[in-house]
Design an enzyme around this catalytic site. Sequence first.
Site, PDB file in Angstrom:
ATOM      1  CB  CYS A  72       1.598 -11.880  37.313  1.00 17.98           C
ATOM      2  SG  CYS A  72      -0.038 -11.499  36.667  1.00 17.98           S
ATOM      3  CD  GLU A  89      -8.061 -13.991 -14.988  1.00 23.96           C
ATOM      4  OE1 GLU A  89      -7.016 -14.530 -14.613  1.00 23.96           O
ATOM      5  OE2 GLU A  89      -8.109 -13.184 -15.931  1.00 23.96           O
ATOM      6  CE1 TYR A 139       7.689   0.147  -5.621  1.00 24.58           C
ATOM      7  CE2 TYR A 139       5.533  -0.099  -6.661  1.00 24.58           C
ATOM      8  CZ  TYR A 139       6.907   0.025  -6.760  1.00 24.58           C
ATOM      9  OH  TYR A 139       7.492   0.034  -7.999  1.00 24.58           O
ATOM     10  CG  ASP A 140       0.194  -0.152  -4.750  1.00 30.71           C
ATOM     11  OD1 ASP A 140       1.176  -0.462  -5.443  1.00 30.71           O
ATOM     12  OD2 ASP A 140      -0.702  -0.953  -4.422  1.00 30.71           O
ATOM     13  CB  ALA A 162      -0.926   0.001   1.208  1.00 25.14           C
ATOM     14  CB  CYS A 199      -3.792 -14.296  38.721  1.00 19.81           C
ATOM     15  SG  CYS A 199      -3.561 -13.015  37.480  1.00 19.81           S
ATOM     16  CB  CYS A 207      -1.811 -11.504  40.778  1.00 16.62           C
ATOM     17  SG  CYS A 207      -0.845 -12.861  40.086  1.00 16.62           S
ATOM     18  CE1 TYR A 257      -1.161 -13.043 -17.378  1.00 16.29           C
ATOM     19  CE2 TYR A 257      -0.467 -13.798 -15.197  1.00 16.29           C
ATOM     20  CZ  TYR A 257      -0.202 -13.107 -16.380  1.00 16.29           C
ATOM     21  OH  TYR A 257       0.992 -12.480 -16.560  1.00 16.29           O
ATOM     22  CB  CYS A 259       0.485 -15.278  35.708  1.00 14.32           C
ATOM     23  SG  CYS A 259      -0.143 -15.084  37.380  1.00 14.32           S
ATOM     24  CB  SER A 262       2.320  -4.325 -15.582  1.00 17.84           C
ATOM     25  OG  SER A 262       2.143  -2.992 -15.969  1.00 17.84           O
ATOM     26  CG  LEU A 263      -2.879  -6.608 -14.683  1.00 16.56           C
ATOM     27  CD1 LEU A 263      -3.122  -7.641 -13.604  1.00 16.56           C
ATOM     28  CD2 LEU A 263      -4.087  -6.508 -15.597  1.00 16.56           C
ATOM     29  CG  ASP A 302      -0.156 -11.293  -3.421  1.00 16.55           C
ATOM     30  OD1 ASP A 302       0.413 -10.671  -4.333  1.00 16.55           O
ATOM     31  OD2 ASP A 302      -0.292 -10.855  -2.271  1.00 16.55           O
ATOM     32  CE  LYS A 347      -2.872  -4.205  -6.589  1.00 20.54           C
ATOM     33  NZ  LYS A 347      -1.753  -3.939  -5.723  1.00 20.54           N
ATOM     34  CE  LYS A 355      -2.698  -7.816  -9.397  1.00 17.82           C
ATOM     35  NZ  LYS A 355      -1.675  -8.089  -8.387  1.00 17.82           N
ATOM     36  CD  GLU A 378       0.755 -13.949 -10.534  1.00 19.79           C
ATOM     37  OE1 GLU A 378       0.722 -13.576 -11.739  1.00 19.79           O
ATOM     38  OE2 GLU A 378       1.229 -13.238  -9.624  1.00 19.79           O
TER      39      GLU A 378
HETATM   40  O1  D41 Z   1      -3.688 -13.409 -10.963  1.00 21.89           O
HETATM   41  C1  D41 Z   1      -2.883 -12.581 -11.378  1.00 21.89           C
HETATM   42  N1  D41 Z   1      -1.918 -12.156 -10.596  1.00 21.89           N
HETATM   43  C2  D41 Z   1      -2.990 -12.031 -12.772  1.00 21.89           C
HETATM   44  C3  D41 Z   1      -1.951 -11.282 -13.268  1.00 21.89           C
HETATM   45  C4  D41 Z   1      -4.122 -12.263 -13.567  1.00 21.89           C
HETATM   46  N2  D41 Z   1      -5.165 -12.999 -13.103  1.00 21.89           N
HETATM   47  N3  D41 Z   1      -4.207 -11.733 -14.800  1.00 21.89           N
HETATM   48  C5  D41 Z   1      -3.191 -10.991 -15.315  1.00 21.89           C
HETATM   49  N4  D41 Z   1      -3.317 -10.485 -16.567  1.00 21.89           N
HETATM   50  C6  D41 Z   1      -2.358  -9.745 -17.093  1.00 21.89           C
HETATM   51  C7  D41 Z   1      -2.556  -9.180 -18.473  1.00 21.89           C
HETATM   52  C8  D41 Z   1      -3.899  -8.552 -18.616  1.00 21.89           C
HETATM   53  C9  D41 Z   1      -1.514  -8.154 -18.791  1.00 21.89           C
HETATM   54  C10 D41 Z   1      -2.441 -10.302 -19.458  1.00 21.89           C
HETATM   55  C11 D41 Z   1      -2.020 -10.737 -14.566  1.00 21.89           C
HETATM   56  C12 D41 Z   1      -1.026  -9.950 -15.178  1.00 21.89           C
HETATM   57  N5  D41 Z   1      -1.223  -9.467 -16.427  1.00 21.89           N
HETATM   58  C13 D41 Z   1       0.242  -9.611 -14.546  1.00 21.89           C
HETATM   59  N6  D41 Z   1       0.830 -10.246 -13.565  1.00 21.89           N
HETATM   60  C14 D41 Z   1       1.965  -9.612 -13.254  1.00 21.89           C
HETATM   61  C15 D41 Z   1       2.101  -8.563 -14.064  1.00 21.89           C
HETATM   62  C16 D41 Z   1       1.034  -8.559 -14.894  1.00 21.89           C
END
Ligand code: D41
Length: 696
Positions: free
Chosen positions: A428, A133, A55-56, A53, A452, A431, A244, A446, A101-102, A137, A334, A135, A192
Amino acid sequence: MSQQDDLFSAADPAAVSVSEQSKTAQRAEILRNQLNDYNHQYYVLDNPTVPDAEYDRLLRELQDIEREHPELKTPDSPTQKVGAMPLSAFEQVAHEMAMLSLDNAMNAEEFADFYARVQKQLNTSDDIEFACEPKLDGAAVSILYENGVLVRAATRGDGQTGENITQNVRTIKNVPLKLVGDYPQRVEVRGEVYMPLDGFEAYNAKALAAEEKVFANPRNAAAGSLRQLDSKITAKRPLEFCSYGIGVVSDDFDMPESLSGIFQRVKSWGIKINDELTVAKNLIEAQAFYDGLGEKRHSLPYEIDGTVFKVNNLALQQQLGFVARAPRWAIAYKFPAVEEMTVLENVDFQVGRTGAITPVARLNPVKVAGVVVSNATLHNADEIARLDVKIGDTVIIRRAGDVIPQVVSVVTDRRPDNASDIIFPNTCPVCDSDVERVEGEAVARCTGGLVCSAQRKEAIKHFVSRKALDVEGLGDKLIDQLVEQDLIHSVDDLFHLTLEQLAGLERMAEKSAQNVLDALEQSKQTTLGRFLYALGIREVGTVTANNLASYFGFLQWIMVADKETLLAVNDVGDIVASHIVNFFAEAHNRNIIEQLKLAGIQWPEQEPVTAADDAPLSGKVAVITGTLASMGRDQAKEYLEQLGVKVTGSVSKKTDFLVAGEKAGSKLTKAQSLDVEVLDNDAFMALLAEHGIEHV
Ligand code: D41
């Protein structure tokens, strides 16, 4: 305070004298350095030092600055790439098709914005269908199959170039080395790699015992396991793969019209796709998928940090294309972060029902996954040593499901000079009795017992709790008062309280006092299982208490049972059996039971349903997992117990067979790897029928 917070504070004379423009430039630079640092820790060292969080937030701040001031964008900005370059020890692999990436959405509004953006770009107001789907980790990988044979696997790396981890991926149990069915000549399966939670916990428990490095979370465990140079090490890690999507694919592939069509094809080649995969017809259904998964999140056997939505129609995907590093047709929506950072301000020591002394971290309040957290458990002295945490430290807090928030790790580079050691008390805090730590046990206790007041209070709270005697209206505060004013000393005193005594307490009207008396009267009609649980015998929870009740039928028999006899009861092992014997050996405890019976506590007598030694499957050990088509798991367990089978929660070498319904997960994999016999629904029904059980 961190260096970047300082930058904008008016107290900093340098900050005041520079122009707005260069302040922004400086801030961007600080953010770039900080984020690059975090990336290195995360991707190369598999050892993140701040929560996602945090980092984001920093990444978003930098993205916002770069959007406002494009001239501040640099080629090395973390917004331009994700992850660090591959470790040199692995051969590099250039992805034929970039692994994108996403983009993220953090709340319903941002998700609705994404939906509206897709509609706008497609110049339509029609509903858009999405493949939905979880996500996972873990770590994204690409697996290339030629003529159905796994020829190469690579990490995602920076999206353009990854690392060749073929040998490691070949060791993952659910990754086929050869595809089945009607597969294209050449296809890159993407997905993944992750570590299911039970495997992760088992791995960390072993590592802890062997004093090896434990992983902070399943994601680091997966990533760390994949980047082992020695694939024999990877082979020992409980990893799984879930696809995926696909990357490059040869012309002989008859491309379906939708992503959900692709998933079906991938599945038909023997590759795992996610069980939760669904198609949503519009925004409302998509949001409902997110909400539903959020509720299920903590009962899934693997960790997820959100959901992923992808435009289902491939022609529309094509039309939308991508920007920079992410497709316009997909988004990661997320869940609220479960990890946050805050400062440990102090540590208190709490005394529990059994005298166990628990260090509790008092935190600068911080919102974690939507709830303000100001306390977290530190478990025991070993945990404090393992974390190497001090008062004043910045710590990472994690809140998973309904469990008590945990301190995950310390951000050591933020340790202040005046950080102080946490001193475990020798006496303790309530007591003043001695604190003792039994050899081989992590817990300090204790020794005051019922002297106690903390232990007395907790014992009484437990006795009246919902799963025990369930006395409504007798809350914690009230019990604290009753004990402090010496109106009750042990649980049997509860039943001699008078209206005057109760009504005389703070914030207690006569009516509520009467309600408490009525509830106490009502609670006297109970069951043997509840009564046993209420006694608060160490490690006897509701399940064990009920097992004891149905095995013996009569309290008298339990009170005189020896260890051997107790061991025959489901769920009762060596330690629990000793606790039970010790509890009833105490004259004081036997006396309280006598007093409770005299006060009128009673339960219907029940015939013991003891599975005799000559029960047909006596001595067998089984595990039940997944969804059975014919009955619920509780019912299945009851039948098995009737046949003399001991039903346990996890698969091990001692397991004789696994009953596996639909959607069986890691327990099934584990059983297969240990060569444990697996019964599906039909085989299970046949077994029951064979022993005369006809389930309708
Ligand atoms: O479950 C995941 N972590 C996941 C990652 C997923 N269910 N779908 C994903 N779809 C993509 C795209 C849309 C770019 C094909 C992904 C990722 N990318 C992803 N994972 C790590 C970087 C990108």
